[in-house]
Structure formats: C-alpha cells, structure tokens
Write a protein that holds these residues in place. Structure first.
Motif, PDB file in Angstrom:
ATOM      1  N   MET A  88      25.498   3.450 -22.792  1.00 33.07           N
ATOM      2  CA  MET A  88      26.069   3.614 -24.112  1.00 33.07           C
ATOM      3  C   MET A  88      27.539   3.244 -24.029  1.00 33.07           C
ATOM      4  N   GLY A  89      28.256   3.443 -25.142  1.00 31.47           N
ATOM      5  CA  GLY A  89      29.632   2.995 -25.237  1.00 31.47           C
ATOM      6  C   GLY A  89      30.596   3.773 -24.382  1.00 31.47           C
ATOM      7  N   GLN A  90      31.679   3.098 -24.035  1.00 32.65           N
ATOM      8  CA  GLN A  90      32.757   3.735 -23.293  1.00 32.65           C
ATOM      9  C   GLN A  90      33.714   4.367 -24.287  1.00 32.65           C
ATOM     10  N   GLY A  91      34.731   5.012 -23.782  1.00 35.03           N
ATOM     11  CA  GLY A  91      35.710   5.631 -24.653  1.00 35.03           C
ATOM     12  C   GLY A  91      35.710   7.127 -24.470  1.00 35.03           C
ATOM     13  N   THR A  92      36.131   7.811 -25.505  1.00 36.45           N
ATOM     14  CA  THR A  92      36.245   9.257 -25.416  1.00 36.45           C
ATOM     15  C   THR A  92      35.413   9.938 -26.498  1.00 36.45           C
ATOM     16  N   ILE A  93      34.978  11.136 -26.209  1.00 42.40           N
ATOM     17  CA  ILE A  93      34.236  11.933 -27.177  1.00 42.40           C
ATOM     18  C   ILE A  93      35.183  12.829 -27.962  1.00 42.40           C
ATOM     19  N   TYR A  94      36.459  12.841 -27.553  1.00 40.39           N
ATOM     20  CA  TYR A  94      37.420  13.761 -28.139  1.00 40.39           C
ATOM     21  C   TYR A  94      38.293  13.090 -29.197  1.00 40.39           C
ATOM     22  N   LYS A  95      38.827  13.909 -30.084  1.00 41.98           N
ATOM     23  CA  LYS A  95      39.792  13.451 -31.077  1.00 41.98           C
ATOM     24  C   LYS A  95      41.107  14.159 -30.812  1.00 41.98           C
ATOM     25  N   SER A  96      42.192  13.473 -30.966  1.00 39.36           N
ATOM     26  CA  SER A  96      43.563  13.969 -30.798  1.00 39.36           C
ATOM     27  C   SER A  96      43.689  14.962 -29.643  1.00 39.36           C
ATOM     28  N   GLU A  97      43.982  16.211 -29.911  1.00 38.75           N
ATOM     29  CA  GLU A  97      44.233  17.229 -28.896  1.00 38.75           C
ATOM     30  C   GLU A  97      42.959  17.891 -28.361  1.00 38.75           C
ATOM     31  N   GLY A  98      41.816  17.445 -28.803  1.00 34.00           N
ATOM     32  CA  GLY A  98      40.558  18.104 -28.457  1.00 34.00           C
ATOM     33  C   GLY A  98      40.316  18.262 -26.972  1.00 34.00           C
ATOM     34  N   LYS A  99      40.525  17.212 -26.203  1.00 32.66           N
ATOM     35  CA  LYS A  99      40.248  17.281 -24.770  1.00 32.66           C
ATOM     36  C   LYS A  99      41.126  18.320 -24.098  1.00 32.66           C
ATOM     37  N   ARG A 100      42.408  18.318 -24.399  1.00 32.11           N
ATOM     38  CA  ARG A 100      43.329  19.268 -23.790  1.00 32.11           C
ATOM     39  C   ARG A 100      42.928  20.699 -24.128  1.00 32.11           C
ATOM     40  N   LEU A 101      42.608  20.958 -25.388  1.00 25.05           N
ATOM     41  CA  LEU A 101      42.244  22.308 -25.818  1.00 25.05           C
ATOM     42  C   LEU A 101      40.934  22.773 -25.191  1.00 25.05           C
ATOM     43  N   ILE A 102      39.952  21.904 -25.171  1.00 29.28           N
ATOM     44  CA  ILE A 102      38.648  22.280 -24.613  1.00 29.28           C
ATOM     45  C   ILE A 102      38.743  22.522 -23.115  1.00 29.28           C
ATOM     46  N   THR A 103      39.435  21.651 -22.392  1.00 25.65           N
ATOM     47  CA  THR A 103      39.542  21.864 -20.944  1.00 25.65           C
ATOM     48  C   THR A 103      40.394  23.097 -20.633  1.00 25.65           C
ATOM     49  N   GLN A 104      41.345  23.407 -21.476  1.00 31.18           N
ATOM     50  CA  GLN A 104      42.126  24.634 -21.301  1.00 31.18           C
ATOM     51  C   GLN A 104      41.224  25.861 -21.455  1.00 31.18           C
ATOM     52  N   HIS A 105      40.386  25.883 -22.492  1.00 31.03           N
ATOM     53  CA  HIS A 105      39.427  26.976 -22.675  1.00 31.03           C
ATOM     54  C   HIS A 105      38.429  27.026 -21.513  1.00 31.03           C
ATOM     55  N   TYR A 106      37.978  25.871 -21.080  1.00 26.92           N
ATOM     56  CA  TYR A 106      37.038  25.762 -19.961  1.00 26.92           C
ATOM     57  C   TYR A 106      37.630  26.450 -18.726  1.00 26.92           C
ATOM     58  N   ASP A 107      38.854  26.056 -18.369  1.00 19.33           N
ATOM     59  CA  ASP A 107      39.500  26.598 -17.174  1.00 19.33           C
ATOM     60  C   ASP A 107      39.759  28.095 -17.306  1.00 19.33           C
ATOM     61  N   ASN A 108      40.166  28.548 -18.482  1.00 19.51           N
ATOM     62  CA  ASN A 108      40.396  29.976 -18.704  1.00 19.51           C
ATOM     63  C   ASN A 108      39.095  30.768 -18.583  1.00 19.51           C
ATOM     64  N   TYR A 109      38.014  30.210 -19.083  1.00 22.27           N
ATOM     65  CA  TYR A 109      36.711  30.872 -18.978  1.00 22.27           C
ATOM     66  C   TYR A 109      36.315  31.034 -17.508  1.00 22.27           C
ATOM     67  N   LEU A 110      36.531  29.996 -16.710  1.00 23.08           N
ATOM     68  CA  LEU A 110      36.200  30.079 -15.284  1.00 23.08           C
ATOM     69  C   LEU A 110      36.987  31.184 -14.593  1.00 23.08           C
TER      70      LEU A 110
END
Length: 117
Positions: A1-23
């Motif tokens: 499938m296509g390359q690129g990102t699944i995130y919009k604007s700040e989405g990646k930073r916010l999601i990975t921040q929540h991810y790391d905090n959850y861990l």
C-alpha cells in the motif's frame, strides 16, 4: 500500500507520548523490540517469563494504542511470554504503511511474526 504517514499534524507526537506514558504505568518489565517483515518494520512489546513462559500473541484492537491492549491481558504476564506487536499502519511504532485488508496480507504478516526465532 501507499507510503507516507497515518498521522495528521501533532498526532504522532501526542500518540507516542501517551504510548510511552502508558508503558511506564506497568509494574513489570516490558521489552520493546523491532523486527523486519516483508510489510515493513514491526515494533513488538514483549513481557513475561523469557524461559518458562509459553508464548502467546495478542493484537491491538481498533486503533487503540498497544499498551492499552496489553493492559487487558495483565493476568497472563506472570505465566506467559506475551508478544504484542503494533499493527503496521496503525498508531504505535511500527511502519506507518497500511497493509491491504482486501487480501491475505494481515495473515501473512502475522505468520511472519509467529515464525520468528
């Protein structure tokens, strides 16, 4: 499938921040490993006894972050070696390229993960 990102604007930073905090909220060790598959790089959370724990795979559901899915299976971590891969093309640390849902790509990706040594 296509390359690129699944995130919009700040989405990646916010999601990975929540991810790391959850861990960080877990009271047991969680390893984070990356493996290569023909569909892209896959990030896997691994927990539980490395030698005596029988392996079990769990898969994240419906675009939630993988540490949340792992939290649903906490009672298994004491006895099983739990492998929780971030689904490619979904929130997390795996490749952002989407896997086709119109063929057997997801099944092949899972088979590749389960066949790893």
């Amino acid at each position: 499938m296509g390359q690129g990102t699944i995130y919009k604007s700040e989405g990646k930073r916010l999601i990975t921040q929540h991810y790391d905090n959850y861990l960080k909220s877990f009271d047991f060790d969680v390893e984070q490993i990356y493996v290569g598959t023909s569909y892209g790089k896959t990030h896997i959370l691994v927990a539980g006894p490395p030698e005596e724990g029988k392996p079990i795979f769990i898969f994240q559901g419906g675009n939630c972050i993988n540490p949340m899915t792992l939290s649903w299976f906490l009672p298994l971590v004491d006895k099983y070696r739990v492998y929780a891969p971030d689904t490619i093309g979904h929130p997390g640390y795996s490749s952002e390229s989407r896997i086709s849902a119109k063929d057997n790509s997801f099944a092949q990706w899972i088979k590749e993960l389960m066949d790893l040594p």
